[in-house]
Write an enzyme that holds these catalytic residues in place. Sequence first.
Site, short mmCIF file in Angstrom:
data_model
loop_
_atom_site.label_atom_id
_atom_site.label_comp_id
_atom_site.label_asym_id
_atom_site.label_seq_id
_atom_site.Cartn_x
_atom_site.Cartn_y
_atom_site.Cartn_z
N SER A 127 0.84 -1.19 0.00
CA SER A 127 0.00 0.00 0.00
C SER A 127 0.87 1.24 0.00
CB SER A 127 -0.89 0.02 1.24
OG SER A 127 -0.10 0.28 2.40
N ASP A 128 0.35 2.31 -0.57
CA ASP A 128 0.95 3.61 -0.26
C ASP A 128 0.73 3.82 1.23
OD1 ASP A 128 2.13 6.09 -0.40
OD2 ASP A 128 0.94 6.78 -2.11
N TRP A 129 1.54 4.67 1.81
CA TRP A 129 1.54 4.80 3.27
C TRP A 129 0.20 5.35 3.76
CZ3 TRP A 129 5.25 2.43 1.48
CH2 TRP A 129 6.35 2.00 2.22
#
Length: 760
Positions: A231-233
């Site tokens: 995931s993106d953060w």
Amino acid sequence: MTAEKIKEIVSQMTLEEKASMCSGADFWHTEAVERLGIPASMVSDGPHGLRKQDQEGDHLGVNDSIKAVCFPAGCGTAASFNRELIRQMGETLGEECQAEGVSVILGPAVNIKRSPLCGRNFEYYSEDPLVASEMAGALIHGVQSKNVGTSIKHFLGNNQETRRMTSDSQIGQRSLHEIYLAAFEGAVKKEKPWTVMCSYNKINGTYAAENHKYLTEVLRDEWGFEGYVMSDWGAVNSRVKDLQAGLDLEMPSSNGFNDKLIVGAVQSGELPEKVLDAAVSRILNIVFRYEENRDKNAVFDRDKDHEMARKVAQETIVLLKNDGVLPLSEQDEIVFIGKYAKTPRYQGGGSSHINSHKVTSALDAVADMANVTYAQGFDDKVDKTDEKLLAEAVEAAKKAKFAVVFAGLPDAFESEGFDRKHMRMPDCQNELISKVAAVQPNTIVVLHNGSPVEMPWVNEVKGVVEAYLSGQAVGGAVCDILFGKVNPSAKLPESFPLKLEDNPSYLFYPGEKDKVEYREGIFVGYRYYDSKKMEVLFPFGHGLSYTTFAYSNLTVDKETMKDTDVMNVSVDVTNTGNMTGKEIVQLYVADQESTVIRPVKELKGFEKVELAPGETKTVTFALDKRAFAYYSVKLQDWHVETGAFDIMIGRSSRDIVLTKAVTVESTVKIPFVYTTDTAMGDVLKDPRAREIVEELLKFDIFGGVQDKAESSAANEAITAEMNAAMAEFAPLRSAVSFGGNMNMADVQEIVDRLNALEEG
């Protein structure tokens, strides 16, 4: 490590250990399981330099990272159009990661430049998916050749910063496949990145993190991706749904909260344990791939890599305008004007921000080349003219023979986290350029920016150099270009419109609250401007040189091909000037006649070639089905219509120098489904269908109308042309109204026979 060994390790893990592997141990590390010999693995930003944080981690570059080397950002590296150069840059980044114990570097970022306003455009490559995919592939190849992974990002449809964590990108299927997916597709298929990072946003109503269609059906099943998806953060919205969709690793750590959700879902039967096992296996495969190929002798030689950054920057700087003023002579009286000559803006803000170990400004570099005076001209802390600085700059410009103004966008204008509000440079800088040009006819502007800007002064100056955000060695590279030590060879990977309002997404960007409609469809960048024949400031693919190039002998190995074949195209390029230079040869394809709406031309190949004065080289391209195809929503596949196409060779999208027509034959026919609403004109296009209509209708559907037209010579309102047009676009059911002896059952019989033709 073999798949069998990984499977054995997974079989020995507890359910809780498996769940823990699917989220970060902290901000930058995966979990370790010491009892099974599973080490923690570190990932780190970023796409154009190593932003490794040893202490407190953060996503937006607020906290310090180690001293590293800042290479040119994506906006610049794409302008090089040089795959080999970017591959070498990737090798350098991979070596740095090995030296610092980083298993995966978070990049490259390939999102399409839909609008000049996107605050993160400086990280992205292009408005064109081929350029984005090819340049990303080159970087991936280089990094991974050092046994370090990459994470191509942000998948998918992440083209703005406004409301990026909740916005819904509503994109049609043709646009998704031809523009937004295509930027990822080639790089994933050819270079096989170790990881993919999913974006924050929704795609057509479903968050990227829980989008099974794209994370599994497209990415894995169609493209053959074998790594893990992270995931993106902070992009995780629903952990169990995300895992089922194909999101393997959540970053950063959820502090165990989402791990418990995964455990509970397996125990309740909501989540099959085999789905969890598959995700863990994919993560472990990458963890061990890096661990087993550690190069503990790797050295992070920052000074050496600084010189590599300068080499890359030399090919990222675009000469946009040159009215005989460049290159400069070392003996000339020259003044450098503008804060960025002394303190360059060379990178953007946010997660890719590098803590550079040193920065070379143009003033630093020019000291070894010429005697140059300096005037600050402006301060970029606020957009307000400093009258004293302005007056000093104008006076200095009067006394010199040449004035070089270093200007651009300050940090406050473009960064991750927010979008630009307009496409203008600061007013104080525009005023400075105009007033300097008013007293100094030999004015050159050097721009430091990550995205297009309006240039109200462009006709007042003799030279414009687009330096983009060219990394910590930007000053040396700019001076190399200005003084002719290096021949400029970069070209624009994006169009520069005259004004923001010309951009095709202008009316719909950034959308209404969380709803973002991509109404421009496939007409992004030059696909729109060229199709509209709209004047632009500088077109896609534009860039000047200190030498000249001639093109000749455009040939193809076959003038007719099936869509299952490959066509080889070649063209000769000659350096007709007196300086060694590099030319970027661009190949566009245009469908001469299409039943679907298509751009007037699309880039389908590019090659960069170096030529000595008088030298000729042959550049070759291989064009397969995709070079001629559009994405058919009906087929859910790429489709070529039989017909003529133009192969175009150009210096830019607006400077086509050679064209050759070829024919491509389709091996796939899209079934046509006839209904009572099918227009007569569409029926008559098929000779077989024409016979059925002629037999049953005797072309008498509109006879009554025609009779009336002929019997009333004075009635000029009904013409033969009007009658023909009415007949062409009238649906078959019109026969009931105008045919006299027909009913709907008769029309349906015709429709059934027509469809039987298609089926047979």
